[in-house]
Design a protein around this motif. Structure first.
Motif, PDB file in Angstrom:
ATOM      1  N   ARG A 178      -5.568  -8.035  -9.047  1.00 32.17           N
ATOM      2  CA  ARG A 178      -5.024  -6.690  -9.284  1.00 32.17           C
ATOM      3  C   ARG A 178      -3.529  -6.736  -9.569  1.00 32.17           C
ATOM      4  O   ARG A 178      -3.021  -5.968 -10.392  1.00 32.17           O
ATOM      5  CB  ARG A 178      -5.311  -5.777  -8.093  1.00 32.17           C
ATOM      6  CG  ARG A 178      -6.741  -5.295  -7.997  1.00 32.17           C
ATOM      7  CD  ARG A 178      -6.841  -4.124  -7.036  1.00 32.17           C
ATOM      8  NE  ARG A 178      -6.353  -4.471  -5.703  1.00 32.17           N
ATOM      9  CZ  ARG A 178      -7.098  -4.955  -4.729  1.00 32.17           C
ATOM     10  NH1 ARG A 178      -8.389  -5.178  -4.941  1.00 32.17           N
ATOM     11  NH2 ARG A 178      -6.578  -5.219  -3.545  1.00 32.17           N
ATOM     12  N   VAL A 184      -5.099  -0.241 -12.864  1.00 33.15           N
ATOM     13  CA  VAL A 184      -4.901   1.186 -12.588  1.00 33.15           C
ATOM     14  C   VAL A 184      -3.845   1.761 -13.514  1.00 33.15           C
ATOM     15  O   VAL A 184      -3.898   2.956 -13.861  1.00 33.15           O
ATOM     16  CB  VAL A 184      -4.512   1.372 -11.098  1.00 33.15           C
ATOM     17  CG1 VAL A 184      -3.184   0.715 -10.796  1.00 33.15           C
ATOM     18  CG2 VAL A 184      -4.486   2.841 -10.721  1.00 33.15           C
ATOM     19  N   SER A 192      -0.097   6.967 -10.788  1.00 33.62           N
ATOM     20  CA  SER A 192      -1.173   6.437  -9.948  1.00 33.62           C
ATOM     21  C   SER A 192      -0.962   4.956  -9.661  1.00 33.62           C
ATOM     22  O   SER A 192      -1.239   4.477  -8.549  1.00 33.62           O
ATOM     23  CB  SER A 192      -2.528   6.656 -10.630  1.00 33.62           C
ATOM     24  OG  SER A 192      -2.788   8.035 -10.795  1.00 33.62           O
ATOM     25  N   SER A 196      -0.535   3.290  -5.959  1.00 28.54           N
ATOM     26  CA  SER A 196      -1.357   2.169  -5.524  1.00 28.54           C
ATOM     27  C   SER A 196      -0.494   0.981  -5.103  1.00 28.54           C
ATOM     28  O   SER A 196      -0.795   0.290  -4.119  1.00 28.54           O
ATOM     29  CB  SER A 196      -2.303   1.761  -6.657  1.00 28.54           C
ATOM     30  OG  SER A 196      -3.045   0.612  -6.318  1.00 28.54           O
ATOM     31  N   GLU A 200      -0.378  -0.691  -1.425  1.00 25.46           N
ATOM     32  CA  GLU A 200      -0.657  -2.115  -1.244  1.00 25.46           C
ATOM     33  C   GLU A 200       0.382  -2.784  -0.368  1.00 25.46           C
ATOM     34  O   GLU A 200       0.054  -3.554   0.542  1.00 25.46           O
ATOM     35  CB  GLU A 200      -0.720  -2.802  -2.611  1.00 25.46           C
ATOM     36  CG  GLU A 200      -0.964  -4.296  -2.541  1.00 25.46           C
ATOM     37  CD  GLU A 200      -0.931  -4.954  -3.910  1.00 25.46           C
ATOM     38  OE1 GLU A 200      -0.792  -6.189  -3.967  1.00 25.46           O
ATOM     39  OE2 GLU A 200      -1.034  -4.232  -4.922  1.00 25.46           O
TER      40      GLU A 200
END
Length: 339
Positions: A178, A184, A192, A196, A200
């Protein structure tokens, strides 16, 4: 008037005046009289003083140009030397300024190519981690589950520990994938993606408070990616090096674009702290989109990273790669793969 003609005219005027005075009221006797010595020495001193003033004024722009050249840094753009002085000096300063513009554009282009290649490699590694390593670890988990169902009671605890270790490794692989490929960002947009990112880092011990203001102007995919990567690098530096336990991440509209701010309550930057690879990488990314990046100490303590990115002008609309989309909107098929 050029510097050559200034100096030549001044010396010519001085010599003509001296010759006229020698042919007129001023004479030199043999032996030389004290009054004549005073006249000659006074005239010579006046001629030298005027020459010194003209040279000082004429060469001052060259001195300013030399200081500017000594302090020039493409990653820290400063004020350009003012085009002034004689014709030759003005042309030299103008040529130097044009050279700086060309070098900065060439460095931005080369940095863009390097960063694009880096993003493509990151996406490739992320796909391989997800498709190859992730699937392999998932298969190992399934096999361990079957082994645990048939294993003797005294071995089930060890098999369970192996399952937990494999599951933790799978979660770590997914987290790395990721970070390498911010899906995202491509799917949901910059706000967004930043939320995120803050979540995290919060999940890993650093409390990150996000302040994402509404009403962001349209941004190109390249600008969104630079903002995301700068925020990611700044939070990574905070978590690794600052010793902070709290950080803030804000994104707000600015008069000519957007402003990203990442701050923490850590040790901050000392007066002799050298910029590491992370900060220089952020400056390279800022140069790529023509943004202004400042890294320094906060108002009270800690470190603040501020990035001001400008919105694209009307002339950028013809470039399909620079076509902006509203921040937070899903990318189209033409832009979703842009690095």
């Amino acid at each position: 008037m050029s510097l050559f003609w200034r100096i030549f005219a001044l010396n010519a005027v001085g010599l003509v005046v001296a010759a006229a005075m020698l042919l007129g009221p001023v004479t030199v006797s043999t032996p030389v009289l004290p009054a004549e010595v005073l006249v000659v020495v006074g005239g010579l001193a006046a001629l030298l003083a005027v020459n010194a003033v003209v040279l000082r004024v004429g060469l001052a722009p060259l001195a300013r140009l030399g200081r500017s050249m000594a302090d020039a840094d493409l990653l820290h753009p400063g004020p350009r030397p003012v085009v002034s002085g004689p014709v030759e000096t003005a042309e030299l300063i103008a040529t130097y300024n044009a050279m700086l513009d060309r070098l900065r554009a060439e460095r931005a282009a080369s940095a863009g190519r390097a960063l694009s290649a880096q993003e493509r490699e990151r996406r490739r590694v992320a796909r391989e981690l997800h498709d190859e390593v992730g699937q392999t670890l998932t298969a190992v988990l399934l096999q361990l589950k079957r082994v645990a169902d048939r294993a003797p009671h005294d071995l089930r605890e060890e098999v369970g520990q192996a399952q937990e270790a494999t599951r933790a490794g799978l979660d770590e692989v997914r987290r790395i994938a990721r970070r390498l490929r911010p899906g995202v960002l491509e799917e949901l947009g910059l706000p967004s993606a930043l939320r995120s990112l803050a979540a995290e880092f919060t999940a890993h011990g650093l409390t990150v408070r996000s302040d994402l203001r509404p009403g962001l102007p349209p941004l190109t995919p390249e600008t969104e990616l630079v903002l995301y990567r700068v925020a990611q690098e700044a939070l990574t530096n905070t978590a690794r090096h600052s010793g902070a336990d709290r950080a803030e991440l804000s994104l707000r509209p600015a008069p000519d674009g957007v402003e990203l701010l990442v701050g923490d309550n850590g040790a901050g930057l000392g007066p002799t702290t050298e910029e590491g690879t992370g900060i220089r990488g952020m400056r390279e990314r800022a140069l790529l989109i023509g943004a202004d990046l400042t890294v320094g100490s906060g108002d009270d303590a800690g470190t603040r990273v501020r990035l001001r990115a400008r919105t694209p002008g009307a002339g950028d609309a013809a470039d399909p790669r620079a076509r902006a989309r509203p921040s937070g909107a899903p990318p189209t098929a033409a832009t979703s793969g842009a690095p």
